[in-house]
Design a protein around this motif. Structure first.
Motif, short mmCIF file in Angstrom:
data_model
loop_
_atom_site.label_atom_id
_atom_site.label_comp_id
_atom_site.label_asym_id
_atom_site.label_seq_id
_atom_site.Cartn_x
_atom_site.Cartn_y
_atom_site.Cartn_z
N ASN A 1 0.45 0.34 -5.30
CA ASN A 1 -0.88 0.49 -5.10
C ASN A 1 -0.24 2.13 -3.60
O ASN A 1 -1.19 2.56 -3.23
CB ASN A 1 -1.86 -0.34 -4.01
CG ASN A 1 -2.11 -1.51 -5.10
OD1 ASN A 1 -2.08 -1.73 -5.52
ND2 ASN A 1 -1.52 -2.94 -3.80
N SER A 2 0.86 2.40 -4.70
CA SER A 2 0.99 3.57 -3.88
C SER A 2 1.11 4.91 -4.84
O SER A 2 1.54 5.34 -5.80
CB SER A 2 2.83 3.02 -3.31
OG SER A 2 3.13 4.23 -2.19
N TYR B 1 1.02 -1.18 0.10
CA TYR B 1 0.55 -0.18 -0.08
C TYR B 1 1.16 1.34 -0.35
O TYR B 1 2.28 1.45 -0.74
CB TYR B 1 -0.87 -0.30 1.21
CG TYR B 1 -1.72 -1.13 1.36
CD1 TYR B 1 -3.01 -1.10 0.32
CD2 TYR B 1 -1.21 -2.26 2.16
CE1 TYR B 1 -4.07 -2.41 0.18
CE2 TYR B 1 -2.65 -3.73 1.74
CZ TYR B 1 -3.48 -3.62 1.20
OH TYR B 1 -4.60 -4.68 1.02
#
Length: 180
Positions: free
Chosen positions: A129-130, A103
């Protein structure tokens, strides 16, 4: 017109890259490379800039680890390659890295082993997902220790609290624009 202005301001707040500017890198006291989850596979782009105060080139061995607040960690045992002129003074090097999905990236550590006292300026990480994040080093990496930033619990990291703050800004900007 108000709708367009609201959209632009909201987008600027939500998608602004994060920067770790106010903190200095630290030696990692309890950093553990053995905890690597395998939650899918993601691609990351890592851009490392070398200081103009760094040696002309380095023979140092450089390793990298970064991850999120949930224990998702990406580890690269060797980034250096003297035959490719990586980490030369006043340069930037881009690395395509595949690893477990994470994340929001909130920590990064560099490990240097060698005689040259290489000095990075910044480490920019994007992908997975960052949102993009930049860590400002501007200092020599000590020899044979993991050295960097862990902002996972810091207010400037994009963990849950930071997301809440951004959300509140969006709401406030929207209300102000509706009142205009």
């Amino acid at each position: 017109m108000k709708g367009v202005l609201c959209f632009l301001l909201t987008s600027a707040i939500l998608f602004a890259p994060l920067e770790a500017t106010e903190l200095l890198p630290q030696t990692a006291e309890s950093f553990n490379l053995t905890y690597i989850q395998q939650l899918g596979s993601c691609s990351y782009s890592v851009v490392i800039s070398t200081s103009c105060s760094s040696p002309t080139f380095t023979r140092d061995q450089i390793s990298l680890s970064f991850g999120d607040a949930y224990g998702n960690q990406i580890y690269v045992p060797r980034l250096d390659d003297p035959s490719r002129r990586i980490f030369e003074r006043c340069s930037s090097d881009t690395f395509g890295i595949n690893g477990p999905c994470a994340y929001q990236i909130c920590y990064v550590y560099l490990y240097r082993s060698g005689p040259d006292a290489w000095i990075p300026t910044t480490v920019k990480i994007s992908g997975g997902n960052s949102r993009p994040v930049t860590f400002n080093y501007n200092t020599a990496i000590p020899n044979d220790v993991w050295f960097g930033f862990n902002l996972c619990g810091h207010p400037s990291s994009s963990n849950r609290c930071s997301s809440c703050v951004r959300f509140l800004y969006v709401i406030l900007v929207s209300i102000l624009l509706l009142l205009l």
